[in-house]
Design an enzyme around this catalytic site. Structure first.
Site, PDB file in Angstrom:
ATOM      1  N   ARG A   1       0.814  -1.239   0.000  1.00 40.46           N
ATOM      2  CA  ARG A   1       0.000   0.000   0.000  1.00 40.46           C
ATOM      3  C   ARG A   1       0.840   1.279   0.000  1.00 40.46           C
ATOM      4  O   ARG A   1       1.931   1.321   0.572  1.00 40.46           O
ATOM      5  CB  ARG A   1      -0.904   0.004   1.232  1.00 40.46           C
ATOM      6  CG  ARG A   1      -1.962  -1.071   1.147  1.00 40.46           C
ATOM      7  CD  ARG A   1      -2.862  -1.124   2.363  1.00 40.46           C
ATOM      8  NE  ARG A   1      -3.960  -2.054   2.121  1.00 40.46           N
ATOM      9  CZ  ARG A   1      -3.870  -3.391   2.219  1.00 40.46           C
ATOM     10  NH1 ARG A   1      -2.728  -3.960   2.582  1.00 40.46           N
ATOM     11  NH2 ARG A   1      -4.910  -4.152   1.963  1.00 40.46           N
TER      12      ARG A   1
ATOM     13  N   HIS B   1      -0.990  -2.637  -4.457  1.00 41.14           N
ATOM     14  CA  HIS B   1      -0.434  -3.497  -5.511  1.00 41.14           C
ATOM     15  C   HIS B   1      -0.400  -2.843  -6.899  1.00 41.14           C
ATOM     16  O   HIS B   1      -0.732  -3.474  -7.904  1.00 41.14           O
ATOM     17  CB  HIS B   1      -1.184  -4.827  -5.569  1.00 41.14           C
ATOM     18  CG  HIS B   1      -1.039  -5.644  -4.311  1.00 41.14           C
ATOM     19  ND1 HIS B   1       0.048  -5.537  -3.473  1.00 41.14           N
ATOM     20  CD2 HIS B   1      -1.857  -6.575  -3.740  1.00 41.14           C
ATOM     21  CE1 HIS B   1      -0.095  -6.372  -2.460  1.00 41.14           C
ATOM     22  NE2 HIS B   1      -1.243  -7.010  -2.587  1.00 41.14           N
TER      23      HIS B   1
ATOM     24  N   HIS C   1       2.812 -12.643  -5.573  1.00 40.39           N
ATOM     25  CA  HIS C   1       1.652 -12.803  -4.689  1.00 40.39           C
ATOM     26  C   HIS C   1       1.100 -14.233  -4.696  1.00 40.39           C
ATOM     27  O   HIS C   1      -0.117 -14.433  -4.747  1.00 40.39           O
ATOM     28  CB  HIS C   1       0.570 -11.801  -5.097  1.00 40.39           C
ATOM     29  CG  HIS C   1      -0.296 -11.348  -3.973  1.00 40.39           C
ATOM     30  ND1 HIS C   1      -1.030 -12.212  -3.204  1.00 40.39           N
ATOM     31  CD2 HIS C   1      -0.528 -10.113  -3.466  1.00 40.39           C
ATOM     32  CE1 HIS C   1      -1.684 -11.528  -2.295  1.00 40.39           C
ATOM     33  NE2 HIS C   1      -1.400 -10.255  -2.423  1.00 40.39           N
TER      34      HIS C   1
ATOM     35  N   ASP D   1      -1.899  -9.655   8.395  1.00 39.62           N
ATOM     36  CA  ASP D   1      -1.777  -8.945   7.114  1.00 39.62           C
ATOM     37  C   ASP D   1      -0.781  -7.808   7.373  1.00 39.62           C
ATOM     38  O   ASP D   1      -1.115  -6.640   7.250  1.00 39.62           O
ATOM     39  CB  ASP D   1      -3.155  -8.415   6.675  1.00 39.62           C
ATOM     40  CG  ASP D   1      -3.172  -7.991   5.213  1.00 39.62           C
ATOM     41  OD1 ASP D   1      -2.092  -7.995   4.588  1.00 39.62           O
ATOM     42  OD2 ASP D   1      -4.263  -7.657   4.712  1.00 39.62           O
TER      43      ASP D   1
ATOM     44  N   GLU E   1       5.013 -12.383   1.050  1.00 42.48           N
ATOM     45  CA  GLU E   1       5.423 -11.449  -0.005  1.00 42.48           C
ATOM     46  C   GLU E   1       6.658 -10.685   0.455  1.00 42.48           C
ATOM     47  O   GLU E   1       6.589  -9.906   1.403  1.00 42.48           O
ATOM     48  CB  GLU E   1       4.281 -10.478  -0.300  1.00 42.48           C
ATOM     49  CG  GLU E   1       2.962 -11.155  -0.628  1.00 42.48           C
ATOM     50  CD  GLU E   1       1.773 -10.251  -0.341  1.00 42.48           C
ATOM     51  OE1 GLU E   1       1.802  -9.069  -0.702  1.00 42.48           O
ATOM     52  OE2 GLU E   1       0.807 -10.733   0.274  1.00 42.48           O
TER      53      GLU E   1
HETATM   54  C1  BGC Z   1      -2.538  -7.518   1.206  1.00 44.70           C
HETATM   55  C2  BGC Z   1      -3.945  -7.769   1.664  1.00 44.70           C
HETATM   56  C3  BGC Z   1      -4.809  -7.856   0.473  1.00 44.70           C
HETATM   57  C4  BGC Z   1      -4.298  -8.953  -0.398  1.00 44.70           C
HETATM   58  C5  BGC Z   1      -5.104  -8.985  -1.645  1.00 44.70           C
HETATM   59  C6  BGC Z   1      -2.107  -8.647   0.368  1.00 44.70           C
HETATM   60  O1  BGC Z   1      -0.832  -8.425  -0.110  1.00 44.70           O
HETATM   61  O2  BGC Z   1      -1.681  -7.317   2.271  1.00 44.70           O
HETATM   62  O3  BGC Z   1      -4.421  -6.748   2.496  1.00 44.70           O
HETATM   63  O4  BGC Z   1      -6.137  -8.068   0.799  1.00 44.70           O
HETATM   64  O5  BGC Z   1      -2.969  -8.729  -0.733  1.00 44.70           O
HETATM   65  O6  BGC Z   1      -5.190 -10.207  -2.147  1.00 44.70           O
END
Ligand code: BGC
Length: 391
Positions: free
Chosen positions: A123, A148, A219, A291, A356
């Protein structure tokens, strides 16, 4: 921004560490799992990925080593589609979530399964950042923030693909100056290589012709019980991080580094993902589970930043990186609402986790965090390895 290039892996020490924790794994790992699924599952076929998109050919590429470990990758979003490793009895087990055809990956709100994430993984607060006094505005695609890369991140771009040999695939993409709001023509190369000792290496490189920001990652959603199994809460995790980045309610880091000791974020010794996930804790509430970015103790690429294992399949995954941060995401936003996963599986709440590797979220706005700025003449270069074994 030169990143670590010396990448000699010292795998054996990680295996020793795992063995030390194995008895705990059996004790903690047995409850509530469904491991029947993945081994019998038919792998996606290349015809279902063959299409013209954005004026380029999309296809499905296969990496295979002498152990029959198999990795399927599509150049649509540079996505890992399947990663099939032997379990403790030698049974081929697909450990990542995905779809049987390209169409699945093109759905709106698709959760970035297996994708290369760019230009900026994670983010950026309110989608704003400045370079040399010039303000840039990115897409707001996650509440009030950019996530992303924005609405049209690398996860949906068609990379050019060159299969170098049976174990290496090179993907390239040129992101134009101003694309998705980011400055500079950014030339990106991602090299996927599968070694004979079941390590999948992802090597990222990028150059720019104008000062910009970049933070690439992958991801993949893992379930070491086999993709499509109901939960990852019984997977055992160790994360070599003494601190993590607490976040606000929009998941932007507050800027503090919080020690994990005495919190549900302490994975310095193996514990199941589920052990503390439902504890009353402000940070778990903000993330709806894990998260969060972990501040890894060492990112020399020789020491695993994380190790995960499944008691059910005996599959062990070690993560190595030269990146300072590890976003550990426990699949909190997966809903299982549709049966459209590979083999008709529904991917339910917390049925996969992501590890990640990256620079810290919102680094462009947080001067105390390591810089994600890339200047002309520099090469962005970073490596992550996911290594598999079983016991
Ligand atoms: C984020 C999550 C998000 C997800 C989406 C992750 O990298 O940290 O907050 O919902 O990606 O698939």
């Amino acid at each position: 921004m030169k990143r670590n290039q010396n990448f000699l892996l010292m795998i054996s020490c990680a295996v020793v560490m795992f063995n030390a924790c194995k008895s705990k794994s059996t004790a903690n790992g047995a409850a509530g799992q469904d491991t029947t699924s993945s081994a019998e599952q038919k792998l996606p076929d290349s015809a279902s990925f063959s299409a013209d998109v954005q004026g380029k050919k999309v296809g499905l590429f296969t990496l295979k080593n002498k152990n029959n470990t198999t990795v399927l990758i599509t150049n649509y979003g540079g996505r890992l589609v399947s990663l099939v490793v032997p379990d403790k009895s030698g049974k081929p087990t697909d450990v990542i979530l995905g779809y049987d055809s390209l169409k699945g990956y093109q759905k709106p709100k698709e959760p970035y399964f297996g994708a290369i994430i760019g230009r900026y993984g994670n983010r950026i607060a309110k989608g704003k950042f400045s370079l040399d006094g010039k303000a840039y505005q990115l897409d707001i695609n996650d509440g009030v923030n950019t996530l992303h890369g924005g609405f049209n991140g690398f996860y949906g771009k068609v990379f050019s693909a060159k299969q170098l040999n049976a174990q290496e695939l090179e993907l390239t993409y040129v992101s134009k100056d101003g694309e998705d709001g980011y400055p500079g023509n950014l030339s990106v190369t991602v090299l996927y290589s599968l070694s004979d000792d079941n390590a999948l290496k992802i090597e990222y490189k990028a150059t720019t012709d104008k000062k910009t920001i970049v933070n690439l990652t992958n991801h993949a959603y893992f379930n070491l019980n086999g993709a499509g199994s109901k939960t990852i809460l019984d997977n055992l995790v160790q994360i070599n991080a003494n601190a993590f980045l607490p976040v606000d309610t929009t998941l932007i880091p507050t800027g503090k580094l919080q020690p994990v000791k005495g919190t549900p974020f302490d994975f310095t010794k193996f514990k199941t993902i589920g052990a503390d996930i439902d504890t009353t804790d402000e940070q778990l509430k903000n993330g709806k589970g894990y998260d969060h970015n972990f501040v890894v103790n060492k990112h020399d690429a020789n020491t695993p930043v994380a190790i995960v294992n499944s008691a059910a399949t005996g599959i062990i995954m070690e993560v190595y990186t030269d990146e300072p941060g590890l976003q550990f995401y426990s699949g909190n936003f997966l809903t299982g609402a549709t049966n459209d996963g590979k083999g008709g599986k529904a991917y339910g709440h917390r049925s996969a986790f992501c590890m990640e590797t990256q620079h810290f979220p919102d680094a462009p706005n947080q001067p105390a965090f390591a810089s994600t700025v890339l200047k002309p003449g520099e090469t962005y270069h970073t490596i992550t390895v996911y290594k598999f074994s079983s016991k």
